[in-house]
Design an enzyme around this catalytic site. Structure first.
Site, PDB file in Angstrom:
ATOM      1  N   GLY A 268      61.090  50.347  47.143  1.00  0.00           N
ATOM      2  CA  GLY A 268      60.376  49.283  47.834  1.00  0.00           C
ATOM      3  C   GLY A 268      61.197  48.021  47.984  1.00  0.00           C
ATOM      4  O   GLY A 268      62.424  48.048  48.076  1.00  0.00           O
ATOM      5  N   CYS A 269      60.517  46.879  47.959  1.00  0.00           N
ATOM      6  CA  CYS A 269      61.114  45.617  48.377  1.00  0.00           C
ATOM      7  C   CYS A 269      62.241  45.134  47.473  1.00  0.00           C
ATOM      8  O   CYS A 269      63.078  44.344  47.919  1.00  0.00           O
ATOM      9  CB  CYS A 269      60.021  44.547  48.482  1.00  0.00           C
ATOM     10  SG  CYS A 269      58.805  44.876  49.781  1.00  0.00           S
ATOM     11  N   TYR A 270      62.277  45.535  46.208  1.00  0.00           N
ATOM     12  CA  TYR A 270      63.378  45.065  45.351  1.00  0.00           C
ATOM     13  C   TYR A 270      64.533  46.058  45.295  1.00  0.00           C
ATOM     14  O   TYR A 270      65.448  45.912  44.479  1.00  0.00           O
ATOM     15  CB  TYR A 270      62.894  44.731  43.940  1.00  0.00           C
ATOM     16  CG  TYR A 270      62.067  45.781  43.233  1.00  0.00           C
ATOM     17  CD1 TYR A 270      62.591  47.006  42.879  1.00  0.00           C
ATOM     18  CD2 TYR A 270      60.736  45.532  42.890  1.00  0.00           C
ATOM     19  CE1 TYR A 270      61.843  47.963  42.203  1.00  0.00           C
ATOM     20  CE2 TYR A 270      59.965  46.466  42.232  1.00  0.00           C
ATOM     21  CZ  TYR A 270      60.526  47.688  41.893  1.00  0.00           C
ATOM     22  OH  TYR A 270      59.773  48.633  41.237  1.00  0.00           O
TER      23      TYR A 270
END
Length: 359
Positions: free
Chosen positions: A152-154
């Site tokens: 995901g986003c990280y």
């Protein structure tokens, strides 16, 4: 004899790429028609507050400029199955990634690449997109590859952290790092406010970076990570027969704000740095409310997250690629003596690293 210290790993340059099809306004019109009048008015207010002007998609422009939800578009009749979406991903993800790599090649020499690290959570294909990219750009078959999937986003943090570890253990390494996300492949037939607001955030984008031991750009310093307890359900991807269904709870900004007011969590989520000495913030532009939560909770100046807000306005949230866009903007800006890169994602977790400009 005391061993020599490991060399610094440098983020020498970053280049970015987005498709040419702006789908933001088309999505807004499609989404509000799916809501009852009272919720549609609330949706309109949230759109105005979102801080997003454009989001880009690899999905083709239809007849007479039609969007993916217009007649003849990818989503016009029925929600396509996951197989149809992955067919597009298998071709479009490497193509967009290579556009970013070509842009990187205009900034820095890409000869002698020894490692390729690719992060992506919006699709799966085997052979992986790391292998597809390597073959298309002519990398040696001996190049070592790592595919960071579904974080995901990280995931950009994980990819750059891995590149840092490689360079510190093999100072001669030249690591090509790529993040590519095609979030618009996963439109869902929601008819309630929260999932439509979640989908409002996301667009497509790719970034490429070179990490080496050669001084220049940003030094990638010690990584850090922290996870909020009892928060796993707040951000979730569910693989369904009709694509990946994103669940992004409206509670996320509040939980982040609450966590960052806890001195122990804030210290873990920022690598223990004295916030008064931080002169550069590269925060994942997950949404305006998330950026607001970070700004308020850490008592940052209104300009501290300008790069993140600029990326959000121009591109929306591109999952793992977003932080790389922010870093790219900051590399072209004022030098940073003591920076923090920070991203939030499934877990609910915060991951990041310190960084500084070359002397």
């Amino acid at each position: 004899m005391t061993p020599a210290p490991a060399p610094a790993a440098w983020l020498n340059a970053v280049a970015t790429a987005t498709p040419s099809h702006d789908i933001h306004d088309a999505f807004i019109g499609w989404a509000r028609r799916r809501l009852p009048d009272r919720e549609a008015k609330l949706f309109d207010r949230m759109v105005e507050r979102a801080g997003i002007g454009h989001r880009w998609s690899v999905l083709p422009i239809g007849v007479d400029g039609g969007s993916p939800v217009a007649p003849g578009g990818f989503y016009a009749d029925a929600m396509p199955g996951t197989a149809a979406r992955m067919t597009i991903y298998a071709d479009a993800a490497p193509t967009l990634a290579i556009a970013a790599i070509e842009g990187l090649g205009d900034r820095v020499a890409l000869d002698g690449i020894t490692h390729l690290v690719v992060a992506s959570c919006t699709g799966f294909v085997a052979p992986g997109i790391d292998q597809i990219i390597a073959a298309r750009i002519g990398l040696s078959p001996r190049v070592e590859r790592l595919l960071v999937g579904f974080m995901g986003c990280y995931a950009a943090v994980a990819a750059l952290r891995s590149a840092r570890h490689i360079v510190r253990s093999q100072p001669e390494a030249r690591v090509l790092v790529v993040t590519v996300e095609l979030s618009t492949l996963h439109l869902q037939p929601a008819t309630t406010l929260e999932p439509l607001l979640a989908m409002l955030q996301f667009g497509d984008g790719a970034a490429a970076a070179l990490v080496t031991a050669d001084e220049g750009g940003f030094a990638i310093e010690t990584p850090f990570a922290a996870t909020l307890p009892d928060s796993a359900a707040l951000i979730r991807w569910d693989i369904t027969d009709a694509g990946f269904a994103m669940h992004l709870s409206g509670e996320v900004p509040g939980r982040i704000a609450q966590a960052l007011t806890d001195p122990d969590f804030a210290a873990a989520a920022t690598g223990g740095r004295a916030l008064s000495q931080v002169d550069g913030w590269a925060v994942h532009a997950g949404g305006r409310s998330i950026l607001d939560a970070v700004e308020r909770s850490l008592s940052l100046s209104p300009q501290a997250l300008a790069a993140s807000r600029g990326v959000l306005a121009a591109h929306g949230n591109m999952s793992s690629a977003t932080l790389m866009f922010v870093l790219a903007a900051m590399l072209d800006g004022t030098p940073v003596a003591n920076g923090i890169a920070l991203a939030f994602g499934p877990g609910l977790a915060a991951e990041g690293f310190g960084f500084r400009s070359a002397a």
